[in-house]
Design a protein around this motif. Structure first.
Motif, short mmCIF file in Angstrom:
data_model
loop_
_atom_site.label_atom_id
_atom_site.label_comp_id
_atom_site.label_asym_id
_atom_site.label_seq_id
_atom_site.Cartn_x
_atom_site.Cartn_y
_atom_site.Cartn_z
N LEU A 84 -45.11 -40.55 -81.29
CA LEU A 84 -44.90 -41.83 -80.62
C LEU A 84 -45.94 -42.84 -81.06
N MET A 85 -45.48 -44.04 -81.36
CA MET A 85 -46.37 -45.18 -81.51
C MET A 85 -46.61 -45.68 -80.09
N MET A 86 -47.87 -45.78 -79.70
CA MET A 86 -48.21 -46.22 -78.36
C MET A 86 -49.19 -47.38 -78.47
N ALA A 87 -49.04 -48.37 -77.59
CA ALA A 87 -49.91 -49.55 -77.64
C ALA A 87 -50.04 -50.16 -76.25
N ASP A 88 -51.10 -50.94 -76.09
CA ASP A 88 -51.28 -51.67 -74.83
C ASP A 88 -50.81 -53.12 -74.95
N ALA A 89 -50.15 -53.44 -76.08
CA ALA A 89 -49.54 -54.75 -76.28
C ALA A 89 -48.12 -54.55 -76.79
N HIS A 90 -47.25 -55.48 -76.44
CA HIS A 90 -45.84 -55.36 -76.81
C HIS A 90 -45.66 -55.34 -78.32
N PHE A 91 -44.71 -54.52 -78.78
CA PHE A 91 -44.27 -54.56 -80.17
C PHE A 91 -42.77 -54.35 -80.18
N GLU A 92 -42.14 -54.68 -81.30
CA GLU A 92 -40.69 -54.69 -81.41
C GLU A 92 -40.08 -53.32 -81.11
N ASP A 93 -38.98 -53.33 -80.33
CA ASP A 93 -38.21 -52.14 -79.96
C ASP A 93 -38.97 -51.13 -79.11
N ALA A 94 -40.01 -51.57 -78.42
CA ALA A 94 -40.81 -50.66 -77.61
C ALA A 94 -40.21 -50.47 -76.22
N GLU A 95 -40.38 -49.27 -75.70
CA GLU A 95 -40.10 -48.95 -74.31
C GLU A 95 -41.37 -49.29 -73.52
N LEU A 96 -41.27 -49.37 -72.19
CA LEU A 96 -42.42 -49.82 -71.40
C LEU A 96 -42.70 -48.90 -70.21
N LEU A 97 -43.96 -48.50 -70.10
CA LEU A 97 -44.47 -47.81 -68.92
C LEU A 97 -45.38 -48.80 -68.19
N THR A 98 -45.20 -48.94 -66.87
CA THR A 98 -45.99 -49.87 -66.08
C THR A 98 -46.83 -49.09 -65.07
N LEU A 99 -48.11 -49.38 -65.04
CA LEU A 99 -49.03 -48.73 -64.11
C LEU A 99 -48.70 -49.16 -62.68
N VAL A 100 -48.49 -48.19 -61.79
CA VAL A 100 -48.24 -48.51 -60.39
C VAL A 100 -49.38 -48.06 -59.49
N TYR A 101 -50.21 -47.11 -59.99
CA TYR A 101 -51.31 -46.63 -59.16
C TYR A 101 -52.36 -45.96 -60.04
N ALA A 102 -53.59 -46.42 -59.94
CA ALA A 102 -54.71 -45.77 -60.62
C ALA A 102 -55.27 -44.72 -59.68
N ARG A 103 -55.24 -43.47 -60.11
CA ARG A 103 -55.72 -42.38 -59.26
C ARG A 103 -57.24 -42.27 -59.29
N GLU A 104 -57.79 -41.93 -58.12
CA GLU A 104 -59.21 -41.64 -58.04
C GLU A 104 -59.48 -40.33 -58.78
N GLU A 105 -60.72 -40.16 -59.19
CA GLU A 105 -61.10 -38.96 -59.94
C GLU A 105 -60.74 -37.67 -59.20
N ASN A 106 -60.94 -37.63 -57.87
CA ASN A 106 -60.65 -36.40 -57.11
C ASN A 106 -59.15 -36.12 -57.02
N LEU A 107 -58.31 -37.07 -57.43
CA LEU A 107 -56.85 -36.86 -57.47
C LEU A 107 -56.36 -36.67 -58.90
N GLY A 108 -57.30 -36.42 -59.81
CA GLY A 108 -56.93 -36.15 -61.20
C GLY A 108 -57.21 -37.29 -62.15
N GLY A 109 -57.61 -38.45 -61.62
CA GLY A 109 -57.86 -39.60 -62.49
C GLY A 109 -56.58 -40.09 -63.15
N GLY A 110 -56.74 -40.92 -64.15
CA GLY A 110 -55.57 -41.45 -64.85
C GLY A 110 -54.75 -42.35 -63.95
N GLY A 111 -53.45 -42.41 -64.23
CA GLY A 111 -52.61 -43.30 -63.45
C GLY A 111 -51.17 -42.86 -63.36
N ASP A 112 -50.52 -43.31 -62.31
CA ASP A 112 -49.09 -43.10 -62.14
C ASP A 112 -48.37 -44.29 -62.74
#
Length: 117
Positions: A51-79
Motif C-alpha cells: 500500500l502507498m500510504m500518505a497523510d496528504a491526498h493523492f490521486e485515486d486514494a482511499e481515506l481513513l479518518t481518525l475518530v479517536y486517539a487512544r490513550e497509551e493504557n488503551l493501546g495508543g494509536g487511533g481508531d
C-alpha cells in the motif's frame, strides 16, 4: 509524508506490517481490530499486498479518518473510520496502533492509501 508498506499474512492467517526499521516486538506489527479485515478486502485471496500510504491526498486514494486517539493504557494509536472503499459504503472502524505514529511521526487526522500492483 508518503510511505509504501508491505503487508503479509502468516501461516496462521494473521496480517503483519513489514517495517524493517521497527525495533520493537513483532507482535506490535500485527494488524488487528478491523485492520486485518481491511487487508483481506484489499488483498482478496492473496497473502500479501503493498500500500502507498500518505497523510496528504493523492490521486485515486482511499481515506481513513481518525475518530479517536487512544490513550497509551488503551493501546495508543487511533481508531479510524473507512467510510467508503472502492466506491462502496463501508463505515468500517479499525484500530491502528502506535506503530502508525512511528511511521508518520505523528497520528495523522487522515491517512490516504491505495494498493500498488
Amino acid at each position: 509524508m508518503e510511505r509504501t508498506i508491505r503487508f503479509y499474512k502468516n501461516a496462521k492467517h494473521e496480517w503483519y506490517a513489514d517495517i524493517p526499521e521497527w525495533n520493537g516486538d513483532i507482535a506490535d506489527l500485527q494488524m488487528v481490530e478491523g485492520a486485518d479485515e481491511l487487508l483481506n478486502w484489499i488483498a482478496a485471496k492473496s497473502t500479501e499486498c503493498k500500500l502507498m500510504m500518505a497523510d496528504a491526498h493523492f490521486e485515486d486514494a482511499e481515506l481513513l479518518t481518525l475518530v479517536y486517539a487512544r490513550e497509551e493504557n488503551l493501546g495508543g494509536g487511533g481508531d479510524y473510520l473507512l467510510e467508503t472503499f472502492k466506491g462502496e459504503t463501508k463505515n468500517h472502524k479499525l484500530w491502528l496502533c502506535e506503530v502508525t505514529e512511528f511511521v508518520f511521526n505523528e497520528l495523522p487526522e487522515r491517512i490516504y492509501f491505495k494498493q500498488l500492483s
